[in-house]
Design a protein around this motif. Sequence first.
Motif, PDB file in Angstrom:
ATOM      1  N   SER A 104       5.996  13.215  15.020  1.00 34.73           N
ATOM      2  CA  SER A 104       6.582  12.653  13.806  1.00 34.73           C
ATOM      3  C   SER A 104       6.150  13.483  12.609  1.00 34.73           C
ATOM      4  CB  SER A 104       6.147  11.196  13.631  1.00 34.73           C
ATOM      5  OG  SER A 104       6.834  10.590  12.546  1.00 34.73           O
ATOM      6  N   CYS A 105       6.628  13.043  11.445  1.00 39.76           N
ATOM      7  CA  CYS A 105       6.224  13.679  10.194  1.00 39.76           C
ATOM      8  C   CYS A 105       4.758  13.355   9.910  1.00 39.76           C
ATOM      9  CB  CYS A 105       7.090  13.155   9.043  1.00 39.76           C
ATOM     10  SG  CYS A 105       8.861  13.400   9.285  1.00 39.76           S
ATOM     11  N   LEU A 106       4.164  14.135   9.034  1.00 43.95           N
ATOM     12  CA  LEU A 106       2.782  13.896   8.629  1.00 43.95           C
ATOM     13  C   LEU A 106       2.756  12.831   7.543  1.00 43.95           C
ATOM     14  CD1 LEU A 106       1.637  17.621   8.498  1.00 43.95           C
ATOM     15  CD2 LEU A 106       1.414  16.010  10.403  1.00 43.95           C
ATOM     16  N   ALA A 107       1.747  11.966   7.584  1.00 44.15           N
ATOM     17  CA  ALA A 107       1.716  10.826   6.662  1.00 44.15           C
ATOM     18  C   ALA A 107       0.283  10.441   6.353  1.00 44.15           C
ATOM     19  CB  ALA A 107       2.465   9.639   7.255  1.00 44.15           C
ATOM     20  N   GLY A 108       0.120   9.713   5.264  1.00 46.93           N
ATOM     21  CA  GLY A 108      -1.193   9.216   4.887  1.00 46.93           C
ATOM     22  C   GLY A 108      -1.103   8.371   3.630  1.00 46.93           C
ATOM     23  N   TYR A 109      -2.126   7.567   3.394  1.00 49.25           N
ATOM     24  CA  TYR A 109      -2.138   6.691   2.225  1.00 49.25           C
ATOM     25  C   TYR A 109      -2.427   7.471   0.949  1.00 49.25           C
ATOM     26  CZ  TYR A 109      -1.935   2.593   5.207  1.00 49.25           C
ATOM     27  OH  TYR A 109      -1.524   1.652   6.106  1.00 49.25           O
ATOM     28  N   VAL A 110      -1.796   7.034  -0.133  1.00 47.17           N
ATOM     29  CA  VAL A 110      -2.092   7.580  -1.455  1.00 47.17           C
ATOM     30  C   VAL A 110      -3.398   6.956  -1.922  1.00 47.17           C
ATOM     31  CG1 VAL A 110      -1.272   7.815  -3.820  1.00 47.17           C
ATOM     32  CG2 VAL A 110       0.377   7.802  -1.931  1.00 47.17           C
ATOM     33  N   GLU A 111      -4.365   7.784  -2.277  1.00 49.99           N
ATOM     34  CA  GLU A 111      -5.683   7.284  -2.657  1.00 49.99           C
ATOM     35  C   GLU A 111      -5.725   6.884  -4.126  1.00 49.99           C
ATOM     36  OE1 GLU A 111      -8.477  10.309  -1.530  1.00 49.99           O
ATOM     37  OE2 GLU A 111      -8.441   9.699   0.585  1.00 49.99           O
ATOM     38  N   VAL A 144       0.529  14.359  -0.777  1.00 49.73           N
ATOM     39  CA  VAL A 144       1.225  15.246   0.162  1.00 49.73           C
ATOM     40  C   VAL A 144       0.404  16.522   0.378  1.00 49.73           C
ATOM     41  CG1 VAL A 144       3.257  16.698   0.505  1.00 49.73           C
ATOM     42  CG2 VAL A 144       3.532  14.359  -0.331  1.00 49.73           C
ATOM     43  N   LEU A 145       0.011  17.151  -0.710  1.00 45.29           N
ATOM     44  CA  LEU A 145      -0.785  18.379  -0.612  1.00 45.29           C
ATOM     45  C   LEU A 145      -2.074  18.143   0.168  1.00 45.29           C
ATOM     46  CD1 LEU A 145      -0.375  19.644  -4.283  1.00 45.29           C
ATOM     47  CD2 LEU A 145       0.470  20.826  -2.253  1.00 45.29           C
ATOM     48  N   ARG A 146      -2.782  17.078  -0.183  1.00 47.32           N
ATOM     49  CA  ARG A 146      -4.076  16.811   0.439  1.00 47.32           C
ATOM     50  C   ARG A 146      -3.940  16.461   1.921  1.00 47.32           C
ATOM     51  NH1 ARG A 146      -6.098  12.209   1.664  1.00 47.32           N
ATOM     52  NH2 ARG A 146      -4.697  11.040   0.276  1.00 47.32           N
ATOM     53  N   ASP A 195       0.849  -1.190   0.000  1.00 47.75           N
ATOM     54  CA  ASP A 195       0.000   0.000   0.000  1.00 47.75           C
ATOM     55  C   ASP A 195       0.885   1.240   0.000  1.00 47.75           C
ATOM     56  OD1 ASP A 195      -2.406  -1.486   0.181  1.00 47.75           O
ATOM     57  OD2 ASP A 195      -2.056  -1.745   2.330  1.00 47.75           O
ATOM     58  N   PRO A 196       0.858   2.059  -1.069  1.00 48.85           N
ATOM     59  CA  PRO A 196       1.692   3.260  -1.087  1.00 48.85           C
ATOM     60  C   PRO A 196       1.175   4.315  -0.113  1.00 48.85           C
ATOM     61  CG  PRO A 196       0.289   3.211  -3.028  1.00 48.85           C
ATOM     62  CD  PRO A 196       0.083   1.909  -2.323  1.00 48.85           C
ATOM     63  N   ALA A 197       2.101   4.863   0.648  1.00 49.21           N
ATOM     64  CA  ALA A 197       1.755   5.929   1.591  1.00 49.21           C
ATOM     65  C   ALA A 197       2.820   7.005   1.489  1.00 49.21           C
ATOM     66  CB  ALA A 197       1.677   5.401   3.020  1.00 49.21           C
TER      67      ALA A 197
END
Length: 316
Positions: free
Chosen positions: A201-208, A217-219, A165-167
């Motif tokens: 930590s750094c901000l992170a999230g899954y690529v939709e 990154v922007l979203r 899963d790309p994040a």
Amino acid sequence: MSGGEAAPPLARTTLDRAAHRRTDRDWLAQAWRRARVLVLDSTREGMALVRTDANPPVLVLRDPAELDGISDAAALFLGVEPDGVPVFAVDAPLPDLPGTRPVSLREIGHLLGDRDAGIFTTALALVNWHLGHGWSPRTGHRTEVDEGGWSRVDAQGHRAWPRTDPAMIVLVHDGVDGPDGRCLLGNNATWPRTAGERRFSCLAGYVEPGESAEAAVLREVREEVGVGVERIEYAGSQSWPFPGSLMLGFLAEADPGEPVRVDPTEIAYARWFSRREVGAVLAGRAVDAGDGDRVVLPPPSSIALFLIHRWLDGHC
């Protein structure tokens, strides 16, 4: 992990994956008999054994003849070492061997050499994928390991291959050089709390679906802390097999004058930190999180700390 590392800690390997061997059952059967085997225990969070007399840590790889009740049918082919010896992994209880201790990849991934980091990371990623794909998502039928562990297939021939899963993960900073330069770190709302400490930590999230990593990154930054970013720079990637992510690391600039507005379902607390403060934390000195708690930074095996070091050392 020290500053100036060329690659994230779990992005290192010396293995030749030898993908052309995965469909050669005769070769795999012969390779198993002369292989080195890493035993992982999925019931213990994917722990493996390291030698207690080695510093830095060294993985314990077994001879197949030492593994009672385990055949090549359950083995996952990881690749071939530079000396030509095949390497496999198996999911099984850890043996009680003198001079060894069980460890997790989170605990010692950054301390391992390139060879062992690649073996442990790949093995854990494969084991975790197999744990979640015992049944075909297409037919609902039971699947079996095939292609040396690099696919699963049901009785009708429907096949599934390992996926990640790309994040995205991003170190947001203000673009200012020197000790007064700042970065924006957050405390995730789902992280367990330790009395007197707050982890940032750094901000992170899954690529939709349908989204580029840069768009994510922007979203994600906008959603989590209400800040816009620009000058997005790719910094590297690493597997994060907990259970199966690929972390795509970035640095990006933002205006610290823009109000930080956290989404409380995602981020419990976020604030800007100067290089002086981050350096102090890494040196073991206490830094106030802003609420009386002591600041704690990400673990050394994470790409988050790699990105923080990149920024701290001025490589952005």
